[in-house]
Design an enzyme around this catalytic site. Sequence first.
Site, PDB file in Angstrom:
ATOM      1  N   TYR A 152      -1.089  -3.554  20.119  1.00  0.00           N
ATOM      2  CA  TYR A 152      -0.138  -2.645  19.493  1.00  0.00           C
ATOM      3  C   TYR A 152      -0.762  -1.282  19.240  1.00  0.00           C
ATOM      4  O   TYR A 152      -0.128  -0.400  18.690  1.00  0.00           O
ATOM      5  CB  TYR A 152       0.368  -3.239  18.184  1.00  0.00           C
ATOM      6  CG  TYR A 152       1.287  -4.405  18.430  1.00  0.00           C
ATOM      7  CD1 TYR A 152       2.607  -4.174  18.789  1.00  0.00           C
ATOM      8  CD2 TYR A 152       0.825  -5.713  18.358  1.00  0.00           C
ATOM      9  CE1 TYR A 152       3.455  -5.232  19.056  1.00  0.00           C
ATOM     10  CE2 TYR A 152       1.668  -6.766  18.627  1.00  0.00           C
ATOM     11  CZ  TYR A 152       2.975  -6.516  18.969  1.00  0.00           C
ATOM     12  OH  TYR A 152       3.821  -7.559  19.234  1.00  0.00           O
ATOM     13  N   ASP A 178       0.883  -1.165   0.000  1.00  0.00           N
ATOM     14  CA  ASP A 178       0.000   0.000   0.000  1.00  0.00           C
ATOM     15  C   ASP A 178       0.917   1.211   0.000  1.00  0.00           C
ATOM     16  O   ASP A 178       1.608   1.469   0.991  1.00  0.00           O
ATOM     17  CB  ASP A 178      -0.879  -0.042   1.259  1.00  0.00           C
ATOM     18  CG  ASP A 178      -1.744   1.205   1.422  1.00  0.00           C
ATOM     19  OD1 ASP A 178      -1.549   2.175   0.664  1.00  0.00           O
ATOM     20  OD2 ASP A 178      -2.598   1.204   2.322  1.00  0.00           O
ATOM     21  N   TYR A 225       0.593  -0.104  15.205  1.00  0.00           N
ATOM     22  CA  TYR A 225      -0.298  -0.315  14.075  1.00  0.00           C
ATOM     23  C   TYR A 225       0.102   0.520  12.869  1.00  0.00           C
ATOM     24  O   TYR A 225       0.194   1.735  12.956  1.00  0.00           O
ATOM     25  CB  TYR A 225      -1.748   0.009  14.454  1.00  0.00           C
ATOM     26  CG  TYR A 225      -2.656  -0.185  13.282  1.00  0.00           C
ATOM     27  CD1 TYR A 225      -2.863  -1.467  12.780  1.00  0.00           C
ATOM     28  CD2 TYR A 225      -3.246   0.891  12.636  1.00  0.00           C
ATOM     29  CE1 TYR A 225      -3.655  -1.654  11.670  1.00  0.00           C
ATOM     30  CE2 TYR A 225      -4.041   0.700  11.530  1.00  0.00           C
ATOM     31  CZ  TYR A 225      -4.242  -0.567  11.053  1.00  0.00           C
ATOM     32  OH  TYR A 225      -5.025  -0.758   9.943  1.00  0.00           O
ATOM     33  N   LYS A 281      -3.096  -3.048   8.054  1.00  0.00           N
ATOM     34  CA  LYS A 281      -3.122  -4.511   8.005  1.00  0.00           C
ATOM     35  C   LYS A 281      -2.267  -4.963   6.842  1.00  0.00           C
ATOM     36  O   LYS A 281      -1.797  -4.163   6.040  1.00  0.00           O
ATOM     37  CB  LYS A 281      -4.566  -4.987   7.872  1.00  0.00           C
ATOM     38  CG  LYS A 281      -5.261  -5.062   9.213  1.00  0.00           C
ATOM     39  CD  LYS A 281      -4.738  -6.249  10.003  1.00  0.00           C
ATOM     40  CE  LYS A 281      -5.088  -6.075  11.475  1.00  0.00           C
ATOM     41  NZ  LYS A 281      -4.608  -7.167  12.299  1.00  0.00           N
TER      42      LYS A 281
HETATM   43  C1  F6R Z   1      -6.508   0.839   6.466  1.00  0.00           C
HETATM   44  C2  F6R Z   1      -7.701   0.638   7.240  1.00  0.00           C
HETATM   45  C3  F6R Z   1      -8.547   1.811   7.559  1.00  0.00           C
HETATM   46  C4  F6R Z   1      -7.926   2.844   8.481  1.00  0.00           C
HETATM   47  C5  F6R Z   1      -8.947   3.924   8.852  1.00  0.00           C
HETATM   48  C6  F6R Z   1      -8.361   5.017   9.720  1.00  0.00           C
HETATM   49  O1  F6R Z   1      -6.057  -0.347   5.900  1.00  0.00           O
HETATM   50  O2  F6R Z   1      -8.015  -0.446   7.582  1.00  0.00           O
HETATM   51  O3  F6R Z   1      -9.736   1.326   8.135  1.00  0.00           O
HETATM   52  O4  F6R Z   1      -7.406   2.251   9.617  1.00  0.00           O
HETATM   53  O5  F6R Z   1      -9.462   4.504   7.692  1.00  0.00           O
HETATM   54  O6  F6R Z   1      -7.287   5.578   9.076  1.00  0.00           O
HETATM   55  P1  F6R Z   1      -6.452   6.812   9.668  1.00  0.00           P
HETATM   56  O7  F6R Z   1      -6.099   6.481  11.089  1.00  0.00           O
HETATM   57  O8  F6R Z   1      -5.271   6.900   8.784  1.00  0.00           O
HETATM   58  O9  F6R Z   1      -7.351   8.011   9.588  1.00  0.00           O
HETATM   59 MG    MG Z   2      -3.996   2.306   3.102  1.00  0.00          MG
HETATM   60 MG    MG Z   3      -4.916  -2.228   2.046  1.00  0.00          MG
END
Ligand code: F6R
Ligand code: MG
Ligand code: MG
Length: 373
Positions: free
Chosen positions: A346, A10, A227, A230
């Site tokens: 984490y 990613d 984190y 994923k």
């Molecule tokens: C990314 C994912 C998303 C993000 C979520 C919050 O693979 O699973 O669900 O974790 O959109 O993202 P942030 O913290 O970057 O705003």
């Molecule tokens: Mg992403």
């Molecule tokens: Mg992804």
Amino acid sequence: MITLSIIKADTGGYVGHSSVHPDMLAAAQDALATAVSDRLLVDAQVASCGDDISLIMTHEHGADAEPIHSFAWDTFQRTTEIAKRLGLYGAGQDLLSDAFSGNLRGMGPGYAELEFTERPSEPVICFLADKTEPGAWNLPLYKMFADPFNTAGLVIDANMHAGFRFEVYDLHEEKKIWFDCPADLYEMLMYIGAPARYVIHSVRSKTLDEQAAATSTQRLSLIAGKYVGKDDPVMIVRAQSGLPAVGEVLEPFAFPHSVAGCMRGSHHAPIMPVAIGQAHPARFDGPPRVTALGFQVRDGKLIGPRDMFDDPSFDRARSTANEVMDYMRRHGPFEPHRLPLEDLEYTTMRLLEERLAARWEPMAPAPLPVPAQ
Ligand code: F6R
Ligand code: MG
Ligand code: MG
């Protein structure tokens, strides 16, 4: 011998974490075309699932090869540049290191690699998933290679009677074990039923003495210590002629099993098998998606892809996934929708524990027993 490598990362999402911008895919395709004409690769295609770019490549350098991994690293640097220029979300997210050294192990990108001598006809399915983790392949791999209720060939094809060997990684302790199935079936299930920790890395046919499947087995959170998204795994499965038929390889995905990874990497949700054009998780950053790209490999050339889940026979799996998603969402921040605490260690939980440590107090002691009169 030919090696089929899928290397994925990613390097920026469009919009949010839902998809990859077409300019990034075009740049990756360009880099692949150059690598083919320079004869680094035999053949290659770019693909994406959600916000992850997959480089699907054939070559003669074997697994973990420096020139292939460094090429992928450079390509992801290029797509990161585009993501930065366009202000895309999480530009360079999976590139955890500043500089490339030797191979991609521990550097962020995921990879599945399978080395084989091409059979007269070589059908291969490349699975790409988004919003989940490598252990998501445990259940389908078990069904494909060990469950006769899924794979009729385990009963009908004498070449499959001896069974398959499964290589399982313990991601917490960085060790591995081989399970010899069907003899070790029940022992293996005890481990692979805990997919956050134990992950099937490869599968081999005992009769053919051939590797049949390979997965990407990294966990970014374990690499980075916090984190960072994923791992959105990929998997390669060879099919037919003593291995599960293409339809047996796809059949496990008619059941949209629950996987970890949706929304902030912190929720369980069903994995939905979709056509390539539908692999853009939106609702609650999910549900998690899986696509299946079918190829015939001929002299190392990738003949395909056929979009294997672009088929009405998977409509019911998709509609079940939507129903299960409704049911899970109604749990809000409660388990089993939200991951158990040990899998969140984490992220928020560690910080919260530090902040609240002083506010915890012992419970009132239990009343003393009344002495007998
Ligand atoms: C990314 C994912 C998303 C993000 C979520 C919050 O693979 O699973 O669900 O974790 O959109 O993202 P942030 O913290 O970057 O705003
Ligand atoms: Mg992403
Ligand atoms: Mg992804």
